[in-house]
Scaffold this motif. Structure first.
Motif, PDB file in Angstrom:
ATOM      1  N   VAL A   1     121.915  40.997 -24.391  1.00 20.30           N
ATOM      2  CA  VAL A   1     122.245  42.425 -24.367  1.00 20.30           C
ATOM      3  C   VAL A   1     123.454  42.640 -23.471  1.00 20.30           C
ATOM      4  O   VAL A   1     123.513  42.100 -22.355  1.00 20.30           O
ATOM      5  N   VAL A   2     124.413  43.450 -23.936  1.00 22.26           N
ATOM      6  CA  VAL A   2     125.574  43.785 -23.111  1.00 22.26           C
ATOM      7  C   VAL A   2     125.756  45.293 -23.074  1.00 22.26           C
ATOM      8  O   VAL A   2     125.626  45.960 -24.101  1.00 22.26           O
ATOM      9  N   PRO A   3     126.053  45.861 -21.902  1.00 25.60           N
ATOM     10  CA  PRO A   3     126.449  47.263 -21.850  1.00 25.60           C
ATOM     11  C   PRO A   3     127.926  47.370 -22.195  1.00 25.60           C
ATOM     12  O   PRO A   3     128.732  46.505 -21.817  1.00 25.60           O
ATOM     13  N   ALA A   4     128.297  48.403 -22.914  1.00 21.35           N
ATOM     14  CA  ALA A   4     129.690  48.513 -23.351  1.00 21.35           C
ATOM     15  C   ALA A   4     130.053  49.966 -23.605  1.00 21.35           C
ATOM     16  O   ALA A   4     129.185  50.818 -23.839  1.00 21.35           O
TER      17      ALA A   4
ATOM     18  N   VAL B   1     133.308  45.598 -22.973  1.00 21.95           N
ATOM     19  CA  VAL B   1     132.037  45.073 -22.471  1.00 21.95           C
ATOM     20  C   VAL B   1     132.019  45.045 -20.947  1.00 21.95           C
ATOM     21  O   VAL B   1     133.018  44.736 -20.298  1.00 21.95           O
ATOM     22  N   GLN B   2     130.846  45.370 -20.382  1.00 22.35           N
ATOM     23  CA  GLN B   2     130.638  45.388 -18.938  1.00 22.35           C
ATOM     24  C   GLN B   2     129.521  44.418 -18.555  1.00 22.35           C
ATOM     25  O   GLN B   2     129.082  43.605 -19.372  1.00 22.35           O
ATOM     26  N   THR B   3     129.094  44.497 -17.319  1.00 26.28           N
ATOM     27  CA  THR B   3     127.903  43.795 -16.861  1.00 26.28           C
ATOM     28  C   THR B   3     127.061  44.798 -16.072  1.00 26.28           C
ATOM     29  O   THR B   3     127.570  45.846 -15.667  1.00 26.28           O
ATOM     30  N   PRO B   4     125.747  44.511 -15.877  1.00 23.25           N
ATOM     31  CA  PRO B   4     125.078  43.231 -16.114  1.00 23.25           C
ATOM     32  C   PRO B   4     124.800  42.982 -17.592  1.00 23.25           C
ATOM     33  O   PRO B   4     124.474  43.902 -18.333  1.00 23.25           O
ATOM     34  N   GLN B   5     124.948  41.731 -17.977  1.00 24.13           N
ATOM     35  CA  GLN B   5     124.514  41.287 -19.294  1.00 24.13           C
ATOM     36  C   GLN B   5     123.127  40.663 -19.131  1.00 24.13           C
ATOM     37  O   GLN B   5     122.877  39.947 -18.167  1.00 24.13           O
TER      38      GLN B   5
ATOM     39  N   ASP C   1     132.740  35.629 -21.053  1.00 24.47           N
ATOM     40  CA  ASP C   1     131.468  36.147 -20.571  1.00 24.47           C
ATOM     41  C   ASP C   1     130.333  35.326 -21.166  1.00 24.47           C
ATOM     42  O   ASP C   1     130.518  34.526 -22.085  1.00 24.47           O
ATOM     43  N   ASP C   2     129.136  35.519 -20.617  1.00 24.83           N
ATOM     44  CA  ASP C   2     127.989  34.726 -21.049  1.00 24.83           C
ATOM     45  C   ASP C   2     127.530  35.103 -22.448  1.00 24.83           C
ATOM     46  O   ASP C   2     127.021  34.257 -23.191  1.00 24.83           O
ATOM     47  N   ALA C   3     127.702  36.368 -22.832  1.00 23.75           N
ATOM     48  CA  ALA C   3     127.316  36.774 -24.180  1.00 23.75           C
ATOM     49  C   ALA C   3     128.117  36.021 -25.233  1.00 23.75           C
ATOM     50  O   ALA C   3     127.601  35.716 -26.309  1.00 23.75           O
ATOM     51  N   SER C   4     129.375  35.702 -24.935  1.00 19.63           N
ATOM     52  CA  SER C   4     130.186  34.930 -25.875  1.00 19.63           C
ATOM     53  C   SER C   4     129.576  33.556 -26.131  1.00 19.63           C
ATOM     54  O   SER C   4     129.644  33.035 -27.250  1.00 19.63           O
ATOM     55  N   MET C   5     128.972  32.985 -25.102  1.00 17.01           N
ATOM     56  CA  MET C   5     128.320  31.682 -25.252  1.00 17.01           C
ATOM     57  C   MET C   5     127.125  31.793 -26.177  1.00 17.01           C
ATOM     58  O   MET C   5     126.896  30.927 -27.029  1.00 17.01           O
ATOM     59  N   VAL C   6     126.353  32.863 -26.011  1.00 13.67           N
ATOM     60  CA  VAL C   6     125.187  33.072 -26.873  1.00 13.67           C
ATOM     61  C   VAL C   6     125.630  33.299 -28.318  1.00 13.67           C
ATOM     62  O   VAL C   6     124.988  32.808 -29.265  1.00 13.67           O
ATOM     63  N   GLU C   7     126.731  34.018 -28.508  1.00 14.77           N
ATOM     64  CA  GLU C   7     127.266  34.220 -29.857  1.00 14.77           C
ATOM     65  C   GLU C   7     127.569  32.882 -30.520  1.00 14.77           C
ATOM     66  O   GLU C   7     127.329  32.704 -31.718  1.00 14.77           O
TER      67      GLU C   7
ATOM     68  N   VAL D   1     124.391  45.656 -28.188  1.00 15.81           N
ATOM     69  CA  VAL D   1     125.089  46.488 -27.214  1.00 15.81           C
ATOM     70  C   VAL D   1     124.246  47.709 -26.880  1.00 15.81           C
ATOM     71  O   VAL D   1     123.650  48.326 -27.767  1.00 15.81           O
ATOM     72  N   VAL D   2     124.187  48.044 -25.588  1.00 21.05           N
ATOM     73  CA  VAL D   2     123.611  49.309 -25.138  1.00 21.05           C
ATOM     74  C   VAL D   2     124.718  50.094 -24.441  1.00 21.05           C
ATOM     75  O   VAL D   2     125.739  49.520 -24.044  1.00 21.05           O
ATOM     76  N   PRO D   3     124.563  51.418 -24.313  1.00 18.98           N
ATOM     77  CA  PRO D   3     125.637  52.202 -23.688  1.00 18.98           C
ATOM     78  C   PRO D   3     125.928  51.746 -22.262  1.00 18.98           C
ATOM     79  O   PRO D   3     125.018  51.570 -21.445  1.00 18.98           O
ATOM     80  N   GLY D   4     127.204  51.543 -21.970  1.00 20.01           N
ATOM     81  CA  GLY D   4     127.631  51.248 -20.615  1.00 20.01           C
ATOM     82  C   GLY D   4     127.897  52.532 -19.855  1.00 20.01           C
ATOM     83  O   GLY D   4     127.486  53.625 -20.263  1.00 20.01           O
TER      84      GLY D   4
END
Length: 258
Positions: A151-154, A188-192, A212-218, A226-229
């Motif tokens: 999950v990433v806030p963005a 994209v922001q953090t915390p992821q 970012d770590d989400a890119s690794m998971v992708e 994505v959730v609202p940042g």
């Protein structure tokens, strides 16, 4: 810590996710050269307090989170531990300091390795995002508990974005090759947030440079949502960002007694 002690996303039931314990890893080993000479970026003062302390407090403000692992510069773990000991932090949250590596990716991996086995959800947060609101932290945790492996806030973009062909010589004009549809883009922001097993597998599998770590998971083929940042979760990278962060902090102290 063996792989057997880490939960696999495929075997994690919804009920287990609801009761999962959550930890945050804050990589704080970078120098932050774009802020100019001086202390490492995470140790720069914001409102008289190091940015790292603000970031740790932002994570610990969530009652869903019970452990914060700070990944210090390789030769600065004792200094960071003393820094945490010198500032008031929530008593309900445990804190751990471990030495980091030469890259952000290596530092996050070392922070993951330091987590006790009972933690099933992991947040990764930039120390340079000291003012992220607790509502954003909670939203990320809740989305992982609801079943998302990552999950990433963005935030939506305000500016039009151009894809360019990089100039061979810095400063030369760069030809535009495409204009992506802005409505489909997010900053994209953090915390992821991650299911621990998914994030561990990403760090064991992906070896190339990532932002970012989400890119690794992708790259694993796992879903990222994505959730609202929040506009106050911006990254303090340049001197002007520090001025803006000071203004946000001053407003909070005036309005909310922060």
């Amino acid at each position: 810590m063996s792989d057997e002690s880490r939960p696999s996303p495929a075997r994690t039931s919804p009920d287990a996710r609801t009761n999962a314990r959550t930890a945050a890893v804050i990589p704080a080993a970078g120098r932050g050269v774009r802020l100019g000479p001086g202390a490492p970026k995470a140790l720069r003062a914001l409102g008289g307090t190091p940015m790292l302390i603000h970031a740790v407090r932002a994570m610990a403000a969530s009652r869903a989170l019970s452990l914060v692992v700070v990944v210090a510069p390789p030769d600065g773990a004792a200094e960071v531990k003393s820094l945490l000991d010198a500032h008031a932090l929530p008593e309900r949250t445990d804190f751990l300091v471990v030495p980091g590596g030469e890259s952000r990716q290596e530092s996050v991996r070392l922070g993951l390795e330091a987590l006790p086995p009972e933690y099933d959800i992991v947040l990764v947060h930039d120390a340079a995002r000291p003012l992220v609101p607790v509502d954003t932290v909670d939203a990320v945790i809740e989305a992982v508990r609801d079943g998302a492996p990552a999950v990433v806030p963005a935030l939506p973009l305000a500016d039009t974005v151009k894809q360019v062909e990089p100039a061979a010589v810095p400063g030369e004009p760069e030809p535009v090759v495409a204009t992506p549809e802005r409505a489909r883009l997010r900053a994209v922001q953090t915390p992821q947030g991650f299911d621990r097993g998914t994030l561990v597998r990403a760090h064991e599998t992906v070896t190339g440079d990532v932002t970012d770590d989400a890119s690794m998971v992708e790259q694993l083929g796992s879903a990222v949502v994505v959730v609202p940042g929040h506009e106050e979760a911006f990254k303090v990278t340049r001197p002007l960002d520090l001025v803006l962060a000071e203004a946000v902090l001053a407003r909070r102290r005036l309005n909310d007694g922060f």
